[in-house]
Design a protein around this motif. Structure first.
Motif, mmCIF file in Angstrom:
data_model
loop_
_atom_site.group_PDB
_atom_site.id
_atom_site.type_symbol
_atom_site.label_atom_id
_atom_site.label_comp_id
_atom_site.label_asym_id
_atom_site.label_seq_id
_atom_site.Cartn_x
_atom_site.Cartn_y
_atom_site.Cartn_z
ATOM 1 N N GLY A 207 -44.485 38.482 -33.291
ATOM 2 C CA GLY A 207 -43.142 38.432 -32.976
ATOM 3 C C GLY A 207 -42.284 37.621 -33.832
ATOM 4 O O GLY A 207 -41.049 37.800 -34.292
ATOM 5 N N ARG A 208 -42.784 36.346 -33.960
ATOM 6 C CA ARG A 208 -42.084 35.418 -34.815
ATOM 7 C C ARG A 208 -42.184 35.745 -36.243
ATOM 8 O O ARG A 208 -41.069 35.544 -36.871
ATOM 9 N N MET B 263 -33.531 37.292 -39.405
ATOM 10 C CA MET B 263 -32.347 36.205 -39.390
ATOM 11 C C MET B 263 -31.648 36.292 -40.710
ATOM 12 O O MET B 263 -30.665 35.619 -40.726
ATOM 13 N N GLY B 264 -32.023 37.148 -41.739
ATOM 14 C CA GLY B 264 -31.509 37.199 -42.927
ATOM 15 C C GLY B 264 -29.841 37.635 -42.612
ATOM 16 O O GLY B 264 -29.238 37.261 -43.238
ATOM 17 N N PRO C 270 -35.060 33.477 -33.662
ATOM 18 C CA PRO C 270 -36.404 33.073 -33.599
ATOM 19 C C PRO C 270 -36.794 32.662 -32.241
ATOM 20 O O PRO C 270 -38.130 32.773 -31.964
ATOM 21 N N VAL C 271 -36.068 32.442 -31.512
ATOM 22 C CA VAL C 271 -36.370 32.276 -30.038
ATOM 23 C C VAL C 271 -36.746 33.406 -29.431
ATOM 24 O O VAL C 271 -37.882 33.194 -28.536
ATOM 25 N N PHE C 272 -36.247 34.484 -29.553
ATOM 26 C CA PHE C 272 -36.563 35.574 -29.127
ATOM 27 C C PHE C 272 -37.898 36.025 -29.547
ATOM 28 O O PHE C 272 -38.843 36.895 -28.942
ATOM 29 N N GLY C 273 -38.038 35.723 -30.898
ATOM 30 C CA GLY C 273 -39.243 36.313 -31.615
ATOM 31 C C GLY C 273 -40.419 35.544 -31.048
ATOM 32 O O GLY C 273 -41.586 36.226 -30.872
ATOM 33 N N ALA D 156 -34.442 40.858 -32.633
ATOM 34 C CA ALA D 156 -35.585 40.150 -33.032
ATOM 35 C C ALA D 156 -36.729 41.072 -32.634
ATOM 36 O O ALA D 156 -38.054 40.869 -33.375
ATOM 37 N N ALA D 157 -36.736 41.845 -31.729
ATOM 38 C CA ALA D 157 -37.920 42.995 -31.565
ATOM 39 C C ALA D 157 -38.060 43.886 -32.125
ATOM 40 O O ALA D 157 -39.083 44.580 -32.193
#
Length: 442
Positions: free
Chosen positions: A166-167, A174-175, A306-309, A363-364
């Motif tokens: 996930g991360r 993020m790009g 990244p938090v959700f990742g 993120a998902a």
């Protein structure tokens, strides 16, 4: 023998050359994943901003202002039409010859197309050839982008551990936020230090020209990243052409993965693309409010992804996706009432909350889409799902659709209904993925 405290042991571990090289390699892989989507959205932000503000006058001067804006967004949509072609071509290369090979070539083509707009003559200089040239550049760029996203996700996930998927997949996601922030600062800087007449004459070319520096940096990073171990293992298992195998054996996976793109993209188009001309032309508010809206939303998304990742690695991809869909639906219902208040702080606040809800879905997305396909066709399947999902729900044409709807008899409620329906389709795909047996998923 001298006793070593845990703190000293940790320090010695940090100074170990092998560990330091491994960490440096991880950061390089993360940057290699980010830089392509960053360049993609740097370009798209510049293009969308220019399309909303001045491209109608530069490339379609004979059209009325709203018609010119629609025509300018039409050339934006051309880049999406060519993406499935790029997905097939670059997906085949990526599944047969390596992820790294595609990423280097795609970034070169994408960067060259963006920079070429900086020297493209306008309608005043060469007439009808100008918008045709703009469309050709967008088409070629779409080819490159068709193979960029899947490679950016796979280069990170296939180099990393499974419990950090996930991360790792969130790096590429993020790009876009980073690219939008960079583009907005560049456009804002050019706009602040340049008179309107100079900006309309030649200043608009500067942000496109600066993209060449981002391309060179990206190539330097990507050329140093090795091929993924997953590809090295699966390249000897190749059977039928990847496209044939996806359409023959993985049709359900392709449909489910594609559906995950539809509502996500349309919501994003509403929040950070259509909002620009809506604020400046329909609400008649200053351009600074539109740029502030973009900055606020992109900054929130960059932090949230990244938090959700990491949250995906704890509670699962589908739960995070579902939460994003629910929050995004509420934001959609509130969008036009809040924007209609014409209060900058209210607009910025809603945009911030909306982009955080989008960040949960986005993120998902990398983990969700790539996990639907086995490694032998993962590049092709993921690329096709990513591009076809944009076309299937009209998200590729969302700014054009919204610009057309807002002037019709349904007005803003037509746009709200459009976004809600696409989010419902995405929700159905997430539910359907949960009903597939483990043997049907990779």
């Amino acid at each position: 023998m001298k006793n070593v405290t845990p703190r000293q042991a940790s320090f010695q571990e940090d100074q170990n050359p092998q560990i330091m090289r491994a960490r440096l390699s991880q950061w390089r892989i993360a940057f290699a994943s980010i830089v392509g989507t960053m360049l993609e959205w740097y370009d798209f932000t510049i293009y969308n901003t220019m399309a909303a503000l001045i491209f109608g006058r530069l490339f379609f001067p004979s059209a009325q202002p709203r018609v010119g804006m629609i025509l300018a967004f039409s050339t934006y949509a051309v880049g999406y039409v060519s993406r499935p072609v790029g997905a097939v071509v670059f997906g085949w290369i990526g599944d047969r010859y390596g992820r790294r090979t595609v990423l280097v070539f795609a970034l070169t083509l994408m960067g060259a197309c963006t920079a070429s707009i900086a020297v493209l003559p306008t309608f005043e200089s060469i007439g009808i050839v100008a918008p045709l040239g703009l469309s050709i550049v967008r088409f070629l760029q779409g080819l490159a982008l068709g193979g960029e996203w899947a490679g950016a996700v796979l280069i990170a996930t296939e180099h990393g551990s499974a419990h950090r998927q996930g991360r790792n997949s969130s790096w590429a996601q993020m790009g876009p936020a980073a690219g939008i922030l960079l583009a907005t600062f560049v456009i804002g800087g050019v706009g602040i230090f340049m008179p309107d007449r100079a900006f309309l004459s030649w200043g608009w070319r500067v942000p496109f020209a600066l993209s060449a520096f981002l391309m060179v940096f990206g190539l330097w990073v990507r050329r140093a990243v090795p091929e993924t171990p997953v590809f090295a293992k699966s390249r000897h298992e190749a059977g039928a052409p990847p496209l044939v195998e996806v359409l023959r054996k993985h049709k359900a996976a392709l449909a489910i993965a594609s559906s995950s793109r539809i509502g996500t993209d349309v919501l994003y188009s509403l929040l950070l693309i259509f909002s620009i001309p809506y604020i400046t032309q329909f609400l008649d508010m200053p351009r600074s409010v539109a740029l502030g809206c973009t900055l606020t939303g992109s900054a929130c998304e960059l932090v949230a992804i990244p938090v959700f990742g990491s949250l995906i690695d704890r509670i699962g991809c589908r739960k995070v996706y579902a939460g994003g869909i629910l929050a995004g639906s509420l934001i959609t219902l509130a969008f036009f009432p809040v924007f209609g208040m014409k209060l900058p702080l209210a607009i910025f606040g809603l945009t911030a909350i909306g982009t955080v809800s989008h960040a949960a879905m986005y993120a998902a997305q990398g983990t969700f889409i790539t996990n639907q396909f086995p490694s032998t066709v993962r590049y092709t399947g993921s690329s096709l799902a990513y591009t076809l999902g944009s076309l299937a729900g009209g998200s590729a044409f969302a700014p054009l659709i919204m610009s057309s709807i807002v002037g019709g008899w349904t007005g803003t409620w037509g746009i709200t209904l459009y976004v809600m329906v696409t989010l419902a389709v995405t929700a159905a795909g997430i539910v359907a993925a949960g009903h597939r047996t483990p043997s049907e998923q990779s």
